[in-house]
Design an enzyme around this catalytic site. Structure first.
Site, PDB file in Angstrom:
ATOM      1  N   CYS A 200      -6.346  12.997   1.748  1.00 52.67           N
ATOM      2  CA  CYS A 200      -7.636  13.045   2.447  1.00 52.67           C
ATOM      3  C   CYS A 200      -8.005  14.432   2.953  1.00 52.67           C
ATOM      4  CB  CYS A 200      -7.647  12.028   3.577  1.00 52.67           C
ATOM      5  SG  CYS A 200      -7.687  10.343   2.931  1.00 52.67           S
TER       6      CYS A 200
ATOM      7  N   LYS B 256     -14.846   6.538   7.301  1.00 49.27           N
ATOM      8  CA  LYS B 256     -15.128   6.893   5.913  1.00 49.27           C
ATOM      9  C   LYS B 256     -14.415   5.920   4.978  1.00 49.27           C
ATOM     10  CE  LYS B 256     -11.467  10.454   5.699  1.00 49.27           C
ATOM     11  NZ  LYS B 256     -10.622   9.806   4.714  1.00 49.27           N
TER      12      LYS B 256
ATOM     13  N   ASP C 121      -8.100  11.514   9.842  1.00 47.97           N
ATOM     14  CA  ASP C 121      -7.339  10.258   9.708  1.00 47.97           C
ATOM     15  C   ASP C 121      -6.014  10.218  10.470  1.00 47.97           C
ATOM     16  OD1 ASP C 121      -9.464   9.939   8.008  1.00 47.97           O
ATOM     17  OD2 ASP C 121      -8.306   9.716   6.185  1.00 47.97           O
TER      18      ASP C 121
HETATM   19  N1  TIU Z   1      -5.942   9.722   4.855  1.00 45.79           N
HETATM   20  C1  TIU Z   1      -5.296   9.749   3.690  1.00 45.79           C
HETATM   21  O1  TIU Z   1      -4.747  10.768   3.289  1.00 45.79           O
HETATM   22  N2  TIU Z   1      -5.255   8.562   2.954  1.00 45.79           N
HETATM   23  C2  TIU Z   1      -4.224   8.236   2.096  1.00 45.79           C
HETATM   24  O2  TIU Z   1      -4.262   7.186   1.482  1.00 45.79           O
HETATM   25  N3  TIU Z   1      -3.196   9.137   1.991  1.00 45.79           N
HETATM   26  C3  TIU Z   1      -2.027   8.953   1.302  1.00 45.79           C
HETATM   27  O3  TIU Z   1      -1.256   9.914   1.214  1.00 45.79           O
HETATM   28  N4  TIU Z   1      -1.745   7.779   0.763  1.00 45.79           N
END
Ligand code: TIU
Length: 221
Positions: free
Chosen positions: A161, A128, A23
């Protein structure tokens, strides 16, 4: 190949190992995206970009498989549970129009991986809908088809994530290692705690190591 890691050395073969970058999207790293709508200071995450880019380039030169994930929903939000969209009190909700397009929606500018780490031909890009990379994706099947048994993780955020994906991978039988300086959290204390949780109890979830240890093993920095 063997690298210095905690809680003990990590052994892997490049042909059976993938680098999984979680991400690294504008939505989390740049102002105006999902991360900021949740109330976070997104500037903290930029710090890992140089080490992550250097490691990605070394891994590419070594011929290793690269997987990029994106947390991104379908434009009709059919894969976004109302519980996720409605949780908390964000300034903009998933699917709302923001400065980088619709928040956390596939195909929008905010959903793209940052330029410095943009995927190249032959690399896998997995959208995802959840925090974990294995939930409601074909990632496990794809890795199995390619004979992958070991996963090197980087990306954001460490305790959301990245940690979720590492735990999912661990339960599926992969040997996972988190590259310490290629992952970041909006909460520095959470990053520290997540690294400790992963490698505690004899690598209960997996290993951690600085990316320099990986690059030293590859010998092509
Ligand atoms: N990719 C990921 O970690 N999504 C989140 O929403 N992370 C947060 O720390 N909010």
């Amino acid at each position: 190949m063997r690298i210095d890691a905690q809680p003990f050395a990590y052994e892997f073969e490049i042909a059976h190992t993938a680098l999984v970058l979680i991400d690294m999207q504008r939505d989390f790293i740049e102002p105006g995206g999902f991360g900021e709508t949740l109330g976070n200071d997104v500037s903290l995450l930029e710090a890992i970009v140089p080490a992550t880019r250097r490691t990605l380039q070394a891994w590419r030169r070594a011929g290793g498989l690269v997987v990029h994930t994106r947390e991104a929903h379908r434009p009709d939000l059919a894969d976004c549970p109302p519980a996720k969209r409605n949780r908390g009190n964000p300034r903009l909700r998933i699917g709302d129009a923001g400065p980088m397009g619709r928040i956390l929606v596939a195909g929008e500018p905010g959903s793209q991986i940052i330029d410095a780490l943009a995927p190249i031909e032959g690399e896998l890009v997995i959208d995802k809908p959840g925090k974990g990379a294995f939930y409601a994706t074909a990632l496990h099947e794809t890795l199995q088809q390619r004979g992958i048994t070991h996963l090197l993780f980087g990306g954001v955020t460490t305790e959301v994530c990245v940690q979720t994906s590492m735990r999912e991978a661990n339960d599926r039988g992969y040997e996972g290692l988190l590259l310490e300086d290629c992952t970041e959290s909006y909460f520095p204390a959470f990053k520290t705690a997540a690294l400790e949780m992963i490698r505690a109890q004899g690598a209960i979830v997996g290993w951690t190591a600085p990316s320099a240890a990986l690059r030293a093993a590859l010998g092509n920095d």
